[in-house]
Design a protein around this motif. Sequence first.
Motif, PDB file in Angstrom:
ATOM      1  N   VAL A  77      39.598 -18.448 -34.215  1.00 22.52           N
ATOM      2  CA  VAL A  77      38.953 -18.556 -32.915  1.00 22.52           C
ATOM      3  C   VAL A  77      37.811 -17.552 -32.865  1.00 22.52           C
ATOM      4  CG1 VAL A  77      40.572 -16.917 -31.851  1.00 22.52           C
ATOM      5  CG2 VAL A  77      39.333 -18.554 -30.413  1.00 22.52           C
ATOM      6  N   TYR A  78      36.726 -17.930 -32.198  1.00 24.97           N
ATOM      7  CA  TYR A  78      35.508 -17.128 -32.150  1.00 24.97           C
ATOM      8  C   TYR A  78      35.121 -16.906 -30.691  1.00 24.97           C
ATOM      9  CZ  TYR A  78      35.499 -19.155 -36.825  1.00 24.97           C
ATOM     10  OH  TYR A  78      35.878 -19.566 -38.078  1.00 24.97           O
ATOM     11  N   GLY A  79      34.541 -15.729 -30.407  1.00 29.81           N
ATOM     12  CA  GLY A  79      34.207 -15.457 -29.013  1.00 29.81           C
ATOM     13  C   GLY A  79      33.036 -14.513 -28.833  1.00 29.81           C
ATOM     14  N   ILE A  80      32.405 -14.647 -27.686  1.00 33.81           N
ATOM     15  CA  ILE A  80      31.374 -13.709 -27.251  1.00 33.81           C
ATOM     16  C   ILE A  80      31.596 -13.399 -25.776  1.00 33.81           C
ATOM     17  CG2 ILE A  80      29.615 -14.502 -28.887  1.00 33.81           C
ATOM     18  CD1 ILE A  80      28.315 -16.005 -26.522  1.00 33.81           C
ATOM     19  N   ALA A  81      31.117 -12.249 -25.361  1.00 35.90           N
ATOM     20  CA  ALA A  81      31.141 -11.862 -23.947  1.00 35.90           C
ATOM     21  C   ALA A  81      29.853 -11.111 -23.650  1.00 35.90           C
ATOM     22  CB  ALA A  81      32.358 -10.991 -23.634  1.00 35.90           C
ATOM     23  N   ARG A  82      29.344 -11.286 -22.459  1.00 38.39           N
ATOM     24  CA  ARG A  82      28.071 -10.665 -22.079  1.00 38.39           C
ATOM     25  C   ARG A  82      28.143 -10.216 -20.629  1.00 38.39           C
ATOM     26  NH1 ARG A  82      24.777 -11.939 -18.577  1.00 38.39           N
ATOM     27  NH2 ARG A  82      25.719 -13.996 -18.311  1.00 38.39           N
ATOM     28  N   CYS A  83      27.657  -9.010 -20.363  1.00 36.05           N
ATOM     29  CA  CYS A  83      27.507  -8.525 -18.995  1.00 36.05           C
ATOM     30  C   CYS A  83      26.033  -8.402 -18.662  1.00 36.05           C
ATOM     31  CB  CYS A  83      28.170  -7.160 -18.823  1.00 36.05           C
ATOM     32  SG  CYS A  83      29.982  -7.235 -18.855  1.00 36.05           S
ATOM     33  N   ASP A  84      25.682  -8.524 -17.395  1.00 32.99           N
ATOM     34  CA  ASP A  84      24.297  -8.322 -16.984  1.00 32.99           C
ATOM     35  C   ASP A  84      23.837  -6.928 -17.397  1.00 32.99           C
ATOM     36  OD1 ASP A  84      24.452 -10.806 -15.902  1.00 32.99           O
ATOM     37  OD2 ASP A  84      23.983 -10.219 -13.853  1.00 32.99           O
ATOM     38  N   GLY A  85      22.573  -6.825 -17.763  1.00 34.16           N
ATOM     39  CA  GLY A  85      22.049  -5.580 -18.306  1.00 34.16           C
ATOM     40  C   GLY A  85      22.043  -4.406 -17.361  1.00 34.16           C
ATOM     41  N   ASP A  86      22.201  -4.654 -16.051  1.00 32.10           N
ATOM     42  CA  ASP A  86      22.187  -3.554 -15.094  1.00 32.10           C
ATOM     43  C   ASP A  86      23.589  -3.012 -14.802  1.00 32.10           C
ATOM     44  OD1 ASP A  86      22.721  -6.047 -13.830  1.00 32.10           O
ATOM     45  OD2 ASP A  86      22.379  -5.141 -11.874  1.00 32.10           O
ATOM     46  N   MET A  87      24.606  -3.530 -15.486  1.00 36.14           N
ATOM     47  CA  MET A  87      25.976  -3.071 -15.232  1.00 36.14           C
ATOM     48  C   MET A  87      26.296  -1.818 -16.046  1.00 36.14           C
ATOM     49  SD  MET A  87      28.305  -6.511 -15.076  1.00 36.14           S
ATOM     50  CE  MET A  87      29.621  -5.700 -14.154  1.00 36.14           C
ATOM     51  N   ILE A  88      27.105  -0.934 -15.480  1.00 34.92           N
ATOM     52  CA  ILE A  88      27.618   0.190 -16.245  1.00 34.92           C
ATOM     53  C   ILE A  88      28.803  -0.295 -17.085  1.00 34.92           C
ATOM     54  CG2 ILE A  88      26.828   1.959 -14.637  1.00 34.92           C
ATOM     55  CD1 ILE A  88      29.641   2.063 -13.491  1.00 34.92           C
ATOM     56  N   HIS A  89      29.170   0.473 -18.100  1.00 37.93           N
ATOM     57  CA  HIS A  89      30.168   0.035 -19.063  1.00 37.93           C
ATOM     58  C   HIS A  89      31.519  -0.267 -18.413  1.00 37.93           C
ATOM     59  CE1 HIS A  89      27.065   1.941 -21.468  1.00 37.93           C
ATOM     60  NE2 HIS A  89      27.560   1.353 -22.545  1.00 37.93           N
ATOM     61  N   THR A  90      31.976   0.596 -17.517  1.00 34.98           N
ATOM     62  CA  THR A  90      33.285   0.394 -16.916  1.00 34.98           C
ATOM     63  C   THR A  90      33.302  -0.858 -16.047  1.00 34.98           C
ATOM     64  OG1 THR A  90      32.633   1.943 -15.149  1.00 34.98           O
ATOM     65  CG2 THR A  90      33.957   2.819 -16.966  1.00 34.98           C
ATOM     66  N   ALA A  91      32.220  -1.113 -15.334  1.00 35.07           N
ATOM     67  CA  ALA A  91      32.139  -2.313 -14.498  1.00 35.07           C
ATOM     68  C   ALA A  91      32.111  -3.555 -15.376  1.00 35.07           C
ATOM     69  CB  ALA A  91      30.899  -2.258 -13.611  1.00 35.07           C
ATOM     70  N   CYS A  92      31.436  -3.474 -16.513  1.00 35.48           N
ATOM     71  CA  CYS A  92      31.381  -4.592 -17.439  1.00 35.48           C
ATOM     72  C   CYS A  92      32.774  -4.915 -17.966  1.00 35.48           C
ATOM     73  CB  CYS A  92      30.446  -4.269 -18.596  1.00 35.48           C
ATOM     74  SG  CYS A  92      30.428  -5.538 -19.896  1.00 35.48           S
ATOM     75  N   SER A  93      33.484  -3.906 -18.411  1.00 34.07           N
ATOM     76  CA  SER A  93      34.818  -4.125 -18.947  1.00 34.07           C
ATOM     77  C   SER A  93      35.735  -4.746 -17.901  1.00 34.07           C
ATOM     78  CB  SER A  93      35.409  -2.803 -19.439  1.00 34.07           C
ATOM     79  OG  SER A  93      36.704  -2.989 -19.957  1.00 34.07           O
ATOM     80  N   ALA A  94      35.610  -4.275 -16.650  1.00 36.91           N
ATOM     81  CA  ALA A  94      36.443  -4.822 -15.567  1.00 36.91           C
ATOM     82  C   ALA A  94      36.111  -6.289 -15.323  1.00 36.91           C
ATOM     83  CB  ALA A  94      36.241  -4.010 -14.297  1.00 36.91           C
ATOM     84  N   CYS A  95      34.822  -6.622 -15.407  1.00 36.20           N
ATOM     85  CA  CYS A  95      34.391  -8.001 -15.191  1.00 36.20           C
ATOM     86  C   CYS A  95      34.927  -8.911 -16.298  1.00 36.20           C
ATOM     87  CB  CYS A  95      32.868  -8.069 -15.139  1.00 36.20           C
ATOM     88  SG  CYS A  95      32.196  -9.650 -14.589  1.00 36.20           S
ATOM     89  N   ILE A  96      34.801  -8.481 -17.545  1.00 38.18           N
ATOM     90  CA  ILE A  96      35.287  -9.274 -18.668  1.00 38.18           C
ATOM     91  C   ILE A  96      36.805  -9.415 -18.606  1.00 38.18           C
ATOM     92  CG2 ILE A  96      35.509  -9.380 -21.171  1.00 38.18           C
ATOM     93  CD1 ILE A  96      32.716 -10.024 -20.110  1.00 38.18           C
ATOM     94  N   THR A  97      37.498  -8.333 -18.311  1.00 41.04           N
ATOM     95  CA  THR A  97      38.951  -8.388 -18.203  1.00 41.04           C
ATOM     96  C   THR A  97      39.376  -9.350 -17.102  1.00 41.04           C
ATOM     97  OG1 THR A  97      39.168  -6.111 -19.006  1.00 41.04           O
ATOM     98  CG2 THR A  97      41.038  -7.039 -17.815  1.00 41.04           C
ATOM     99  N   GLY A  98      38.656  -9.315 -15.977  1.00 42.85           N
ATOM    100  CA  GLY A  98      38.959 -10.235 -14.894  1.00 42.85           C
ATOM    101  C   GLY A  98      38.753 -11.680 -15.301  1.00 42.85           C
TER     102      GLY A  98
END
Length: 268
Positions: A77-98
Amino acid sequence: MALLMKNQRLFFFFLVCLTISTLGAHSELLYNHCEKNFTQNDILQSNIGNLLIDMAAQSTLRRYAISSFGGGGYEAVYGIARCDGDMIHTACSACITGAEHDILSICPGSGAVHAWREKCYLHYDVTNFVGKWERTYASVWRSTTKAEDPKAFEQGVAELMGEVMAEAAGAPDSTLKYKSGESSLKGYCDGNVTIYGMAQCTQDLCESECNLCLESSLEVMGKFCGGNVGCRIFGSGCVLRYEIYEFLTVYHTPGVEAPAPAPSVVAG
């Protein structure tokens, strides 16, 4: 409120009369697509679980993730994840986890999933898509308000988006393929108007693939949002957005996320 159209293998969801309360739910899943359902397969299910855990961990460090599990075999299985460039790292991780929690609940037993939240995107598949621009799914949010001088406004949008697209696509591979900017239309109607814009590709796309994705999205933007004062294109490989207000998050204190920005689409 929603119109589903198919055009050259691109699917567009139009939500042109959204309320502020709907748009404010930026931490919730906006869209998802589940396919390639499989029957009981403990190895594949384990690989998907490991993939999601790894992508959440990577996003904490880099605000994006590229991962694979299974060694290229049948259960790979293959995957990618992307957060908007203006997000801080912790907010990005929370978004992906959600997003991961969302799809595990909504798409159990799916071998391929696309999941969009307002500020992040996650995709995994049993077919290796990494590094390829996948022209599959997209959504368009547009303002219901028209510019007073559509011709001048559209020209300003085209110039700004051309600039941010070029810089996003040409960004080094070790950084986010993201760029934001603004442009002022002086003497526009009764006063000056500032247009704010951003462009971003998933990290796995090379410059040429990123350009193809952004140019296709810009074509869609011109076709369906011409003259509208706000437009946002969500895609599998890239995103484009412009508004007449500052929509990017501003962080005033290191490590502390600022309040949520204004709604993504201006209700007319």
